[in-house]
Design a protein around this motif. Sequence first.
Motif, PDB file in Angstrom:
ATOM      1  N   ILE A  14       0.837  -1.204   0.000  1.00 21.23           N
ATOM      2  CA  ILE A  14       0.000   0.000   0.000  1.00 21.23           C
ATOM      3  C   ILE A  14       0.869   1.251   0.000  1.00 21.23           C
ATOM      4  O   ILE A  14       0.626   2.209  -0.741  1.00 21.23           O
ATOM      5  CB  ILE A  14      -0.941  -0.016   1.215  1.00 21.23           C
ATOM      6  CG1 ILE A  14      -1.949  -1.166   1.091  1.00 21.23           C
ATOM      7  CG2 ILE A  14      -1.681   1.310   1.346  1.00 21.23           C
ATOM      8  CD1 ILE A  14      -2.817  -1.346   2.314  1.00 21.23           C
ATOM      9  N   GLY A  15       1.937   1.257   0.842  1.00 24.61           N
ATOM     10  CA  GLY A  15       2.834   2.401   0.868  1.00 24.61           C
ATOM     11  C   GLY A  15       3.509   2.627  -0.470  1.00 24.61           C
ATOM     12  O   GLY A  15       3.660   3.770  -0.921  1.00 24.61           O
ATOM     13  N   THR A 181       8.235   3.123   1.147  1.00 24.82           N
ATOM     14  CA  THR A 181       7.893   1.694   1.132  1.00 24.82           C
ATOM     15  C   THR A 181       8.542   0.968   2.307  1.00 24.82           C
ATOM     16  O   THR A 181       7.899   0.159   2.991  1.00 24.82           O
ATOM     17  CB  THR A 181       8.344   1.067  -0.194  1.00 24.82           C
ATOM     18  OG1 THR A 181       7.702   1.732  -1.276  1.00 24.82           O
ATOM     19  CG2 THR A 181       7.989  -0.416  -0.223  1.00 24.82           C
ATOM     20  N   LEU A 182       9.833   1.259   2.548  1.00 24.48           N
ATOM     21  CA  LEU A 182      10.527   0.600   3.655  1.00 24.48           C
ATOM     22  C   LEU A 182       9.933   1.016   5.000  1.00 24.48           C
ATOM     23  O   LEU A 182       9.743   0.174   5.893  1.00 24.48           O
ATOM     24  CB  LEU A 182      12.015   0.944   3.613  1.00 24.48           C
ATOM     25  CG  LEU A 182      12.782   0.416   2.379  1.00 24.48           C
ATOM     26  CD1 LEU A 182      14.225   0.885   2.417  1.00 24.48           C
ATOM     27  CD2 LEU A 182      12.708  -1.105   2.316  1.00 24.48           C
ATOM     28  N   VAL A 183       9.635   2.299   5.136  1.00 23.24           N
ATOM     29  CA  VAL A 183       9.019   2.758   6.387  1.00 23.24           C
ATOM     30  C   VAL A 183       7.646   2.121   6.578  1.00 23.24           C
ATOM     31  O   VAL A 183       7.281   1.704   7.688  1.00 23.24           O
ATOM     32  CB  VAL A 183       8.917   4.298   6.401  1.00 23.24           C
ATOM     33  CG1 VAL A 183       8.080   4.775   7.583  1.00 23.24           C
ATOM     34  CG2 VAL A 183      10.303   4.914   6.455  1.00 23.24           C
ATOM     35  N   GLY A 188       4.236  -1.438   9.228  1.00 22.80           N
ATOM     36  CA  GLY A 188       3.270  -2.527   9.115  1.00 22.80           C
ATOM     37  C   GLY A 188       3.641  -3.711   9.980  1.00 22.80           C
ATOM     38  O   GLY A 188       2.774  -4.321  10.617  1.00 22.80           O
ATOM     39  N   ARG A 189       4.943  -4.017  10.021  1.00 21.61           N
ATOM     40  CA  ARG A 189       5.374  -5.142  10.867  1.00 21.61           C
ATOM     41  C   ARG A 189       5.175  -4.813  12.335  1.00 21.61           C
ATOM     42  O   ARG A 189       4.770  -5.671  13.129  1.00 21.61           O
ATOM     43  CB  ARG A 189       6.846  -5.452  10.581  1.00 21.61           C
ATOM     44  CG  ARG A 189       7.337  -6.689  11.305  1.00 21.61           C
ATOM     45  CD  ARG A 189       8.684  -7.121  10.792  1.00 21.61           C
ATOM     46  NE  ARG A 189       9.143  -8.329  11.469  1.00 21.61           N
ATOM     47  CZ  ARG A 189       8.780  -9.560  11.146  1.00 21.61           C
ATOM     48  NH1 ARG A 189       7.925  -9.742  10.153  1.00 21.61           N
ATOM     49  NH2 ARG A 189       9.237 -10.604  11.796  1.00 21.61           N
ATOM     50  N   LEU A 190       5.448  -3.568  12.720  1.00 15.85           N
ATOM     51  CA  LEU A 190       5.252  -3.174  14.111  1.00 15.85           C
ATOM     52  C   LEU A 190       3.778  -3.219  14.498  1.00 15.85           C
ATOM     53  O   LEU A 190       3.406  -3.794  15.535  1.00 15.85           O
ATOM     54  CB  LEU A 190       5.825  -1.768  14.332  1.00 15.85           C
ATOM     55  CG  LEU A 190       5.680  -1.194  15.749  1.00 15.85           C
ATOM     56  CD1 LEU A 190       6.438  -2.061  16.746  1.00 15.85           C
ATOM     57  CD2 LEU A 190       6.181   0.241  15.792  1.00 15.85           C
TER      58      LEU A 190
END
Length: 470
Positions: A14-15, A181-183, A188-190
Amino acid sequence: MTLRSRFALAFAAIGAVVAVLVGALSYRAASDRVLAEIDRTLRSATVALAHAQEQGQQPLSSEVIAQAPELFPGPDRPGPGDEPERRLILQAVAVDGSATRVGGPPVTLPVSDAGRNLAASGEAGDTDIAEVVVAGRTYRRLTTALGENRGALQVAVQIDQTRHVLGGMAREIMAVSLAVTLVAAGAGRLVAGRITRRLVRLAEVAEKVSADGRGRFGTSDLPGGRDEVGRLSTSFSRMLGRIAAARDAQERLVHDAAHELRTPLTSLRTNATVLRRVAELSPQARDRLLEDVEGETGELAHLVDELVELALAGGHEEVEESVELAVVARRVARRVYRRSGRLVHVDADDSVVRGRPQGLERALGNLLENAAKFDPDGDEPIHVHIHRGAVTVSDRGPGIDADDLPRVFDRFYRADTARALPGSGLGLAIVRDVAEAHGGTVSAGPRPGGGTRIGFTVAGSRVQPGSGTD
């Protein structure tokens, strides 16, 4: 792939989509704005040159063209610090398509087919904008028809620096999109970790339950909350409680059934041993032995039948429908009369309940057969009273001791006074299960004047409106 990883990938996707869309739109807007500003400058130069020609009433000449940069303002007007390549290139196109440089840096612009058509037959003010490459440099060229067989005017400016700036902007947008995207993936993982943490705990509890062969488990470590996960945990906890209760009930039934079956089976085994010496027995002993075998076999068959009825009493296989209790009571009363010869008086209103007809008939039949068994020679009929879904059976038997009342509906429970009578102690347990399956309760107590009053109810919501008023 874990749910947490899926969340992280979803956030990253999505990012990335959002970053690419925003970057592409930003680049497109910036590029269009820069090129629109260049085109405005080219048009302003063309208008100024054409105006100078009209004022001089002379054909377009190099002298007039040379004065053009002083006749209009614009970002590409030569000034201190400007590179020579940023100056305007001025070129006249004759009607026959030949081009003549008339101002600006010494660069000859190619004349396209569209430029020739404008010079030869274009209406005054018709334009064509294109980008051309000359000697490895990119120019943005505006061709404007002068009309009336006067040819056309071409104005161009070098845009390599502009393209370099736009290319740098595109690279920055790509870098920012990658960073977003990386952020987004990290966020998202957090977030997924926080969201799925309780689901992981719930899954661990479920795995423990499935791995526990004895069915002993606790629910204290289930996650709570008011959101969907909390509601799932609450429902799962209730389900585990019901499974545990059902497992305990199953174990109790198995143990109680084994205990009750042990007596007739032991008697049958003893009689079978005696039958090996049947030739040594007198005729009277043989008759008593055979009667004993037949009685124990009958008791065993009756116990098995009641175990089956008990297992089916709480089941949900039977489809619920509207049941008129008075009709059921009269049908059961006729059956009891055929079997025992006892009269049954039915006093019932027009109660109609939503329930399982076979289960209700089994419960009422057990109550009447129980009353007929404990009062076989009574002169007074057995009474059945039905009012708004409540069923009460009254008899004039020996009654139930106060110490036995709390346990008369337990499985396999038999009072000391009833142990000499046939039965398995499951009849009233079946009545209780049927009542609970219909949201009701059971009750038992002494009848005024002697005897017992025992019965069951169904939930008030199961009684159909308008019934039970007679």
